[in-house]
Write a protein that holds these residues in place. Structure first.
Motif, PDB file in Angstrom:
ATOM      1  N   TRP A   1      42.259  54.152  38.817  1.00 44.34           N
ATOM      2  CA  TRP A   1      41.292  53.101  39.628  1.00 44.34           C
ATOM      3  C   TRP A   1      40.449  52.074  38.577  1.00 44.34           C
ATOM      4  CZ3 TRP A   1      39.196  52.241  43.724  1.00 44.34           C
ATOM      5  CH2 TRP A   1      38.015  51.072  44.266  1.00 44.34           C
TER       6      TRP A   1
ATOM      7  N   THR B   1      41.561  47.757  39.580  1.00 46.35           N
ATOM      8  CA  THR B   1      40.775  47.356  39.815  1.00 46.35           C
ATOM      9  C   THR B   1      40.742  46.134  38.755  1.00 46.35           C
ATOM     10  OG1 THR B   1      39.369  48.719  37.848  1.00 46.35           O
ATOM     11  CG2 THR B   1      38.890  48.528  40.841  1.00 46.35           C
ATOM     12  N   ARG B   2      41.059  45.918  37.415  1.00 41.84           N
ATOM     13  CA  ARG B   2      41.720  44.953  36.920  1.00 41.84           C
ATOM     14  C   ARG B   2      42.336  44.479  36.877  1.00 41.84           C
ATOM     15  NH1 ARG B   2      41.787  46.578  29.652  1.00 41.84           N
ATOM     16  NH2 ARG B   2      39.687  47.455  29.859  1.00 41.84           N
TER      17      ARG B   2
ATOM     18  N   ALA C   1      43.313  43.535  39.891  1.00 40.98           N
ATOM     19  CA  ALA C   1      42.859  43.057  40.756  1.00 40.98           C
ATOM     20  C   ALA C   1      41.579  41.737  40.538  1.00 40.98           C
ATOM     21  CB  ALA C   1      42.042  43.563  41.904  1.00 40.98           C
TER      22      ALA C   1
ATOM     23  N   TRP D   1      40.422  43.452  48.341  1.00 40.89           N
ATOM     24  CA  TRP D   1      39.663  43.551  47.494  1.00 40.89           C
ATOM     25  C   TRP D   1      38.448  44.328  47.989  1.00 40.89           C
ATOM     26  CZ3 TRP D   1      38.182  43.090  43.398  1.00 40.89           C
ATOM     27  CH2 TRP D   1      36.424  42.772  42.904  1.00 40.89           C
TER      28      TRP D   1
ATOM     29  N   LEU E   1      39.327  47.371  48.376  1.00 34.16           N
ATOM     30  CA  LEU E   1      38.510  48.686  47.635  1.00 34.16           C
ATOM     31  C   LEU E   1      36.973  48.409  47.031  1.00 34.16           C
ATOM     32  CD1 LEU E   1      41.222  46.704  44.209  1.00 34.16           C
ATOM     33  CD2 LEU E   1      41.051  48.600  45.251  1.00 34.16           C
ATOM     34  N   ARG E   2      36.763  47.438  47.654  1.00 33.42           N
ATOM     35  CA  ARG E   2      34.680  47.318  47.240  1.00 33.42           C
ATOM     36  C   ARG E   2      34.529  48.221  48.007  1.00 33.42           C
ATOM     37  NH1 ARG E   2      32.257  41.727  47.738  1.00 33.42           N
ATOM     38  NH2 ARG E   2      30.420  43.031  47.550  1.00 33.42           N
TER      39      ARG E   2
ATOM     40  N   ASP F   1      35.468  52.263  46.888  1.00 37.22           N
ATOM     41  CA  ASP F   1      33.928  52.470  45.594  1.00 37.22           C
ATOM     42  C   ASP F   1      32.262  52.364  46.172  1.00 37.22           C
ATOM     43  OD1 ASP F   1      32.893  52.068  43.010  1.00 37.22           O
ATOM     44  OD2 ASP F   1      31.864  50.602  43.589  1.00 37.22           O
TER      45      ASP F   1
END
Length: 252
Positions: free
Chosen positions: A194, A198-199, A201, A219, A222-223, A226
């Motif tokens: 994870w 995220t890094r 992205a 993106w 991913l949000r 999360d």
């Protein structure tokens, strides 16, 4: 999702429990919620302390090199702690400080069901149709007591000893190999994946892409993941405070 497991703890000093119980196992174990939450906090604080000491090893390296490998170094530390505790059949450091351990609930339930079936069969053979139901209370007749006792004796001969011998709070099998591997994937591999995702992205600026580009959609995904994870943690905390069983959703 990890196979079902539950924390158990040793009996508190001064609590007298019978050396042999006529109630068929598994017995209900109630572990203090405060102890489990304290164990979780201790694990987090110990990991922070170890990480600080571990990162001091690389203080002579270039700062950019260390920061770029920070996820890998943190994962390595988590893996070492996991290897020396969970994989060796022990609890996490914080859990051991709080006198807690893992127990394989599914194996416990399966063995207890087999033991109850054995006791019930022996009770029927001794002339009692519902010996397992009568195992909780031996207050009716000597014949019933004899039937239930015969069933329990036969069950003790055919099933693991940790199903009998009284309630100490430490009886029961530990985590199985699949459970240990699942623990490593959930609490070592997944956090690393994870962080790296995220890094990547952020570096690729997925959030700045137009809405019709796949980067923008990824993106948003991913949000959303999360947010769903945080919501699940909050809901699980409410359920945990009510039931007192599972601190994490993945432990169910």
């Amino acid at each position: 999702c990890l196979p079902r497991s539950k924390y158990v703890t040793t009996v508190q000093p001064g609590h007298c429990l019978p050396c042999c119980s006529t109630q068929l196992p598994p017995w209900t174990l109630k572990v203090l919620r405060s102890s489990q939450l304290d164990a979780q906090r201790l694990d987090a604080e110990l990991h922070t302390m170890l990480q600080e000491q571990f990162m001091n090893i690389f203080k002579l390296f270039q700062p950019g090199q260390v920061s770029s490998l920070a996820p890998e170094l943190s994962t390595l530390l988590s893996f070492l702690v996991y290897w020396l505790s969970i994989w060796q059949g022990r609890a996490s450091p914080g859990s051991e400080l709080m006198n807690l351990r893992y127990r394989n609930e599914r194996a416990m339930d399966q063995a207890a069901a087999a033991a109850a079936h054995t006791a019930d069969t022996a009770g029927k053979a001794a002339g009692r149709p519902a010996a397992s139901a009568a195992a909780d209370r031996l207050q009716s007749t000597p014949a019933v007591a004899t039937a239930v006792e015969a069933g329990l004796q036969q069950s003790m001969q055919q099933h693991p000893l940790w199903l009998h011998g009284g309630r100490t709070g430490i009886e029961g099998p530990g985590l199985s190999q699949p459970q240990k591997l699942g623990y490593a994937f959930a609490f070592v591999a997944m956090p690393y994946l994870w962080v790296r995702l995220t890094r990547y992205a952020v570096q690729q600026e997925w959030g700045q892409d137009p809405d019709d580009r796949w980067g923008s959609m990824a993106w948003k995904l991913l949000r959303g993941a999360d947010a769903a994870h945080k919501l699940g943690m909050v809901l699980n905390l409410w359920v945990f405070l009510y039931q007192g069983k599972y601190r994490w959703v993945l432990s169910i």
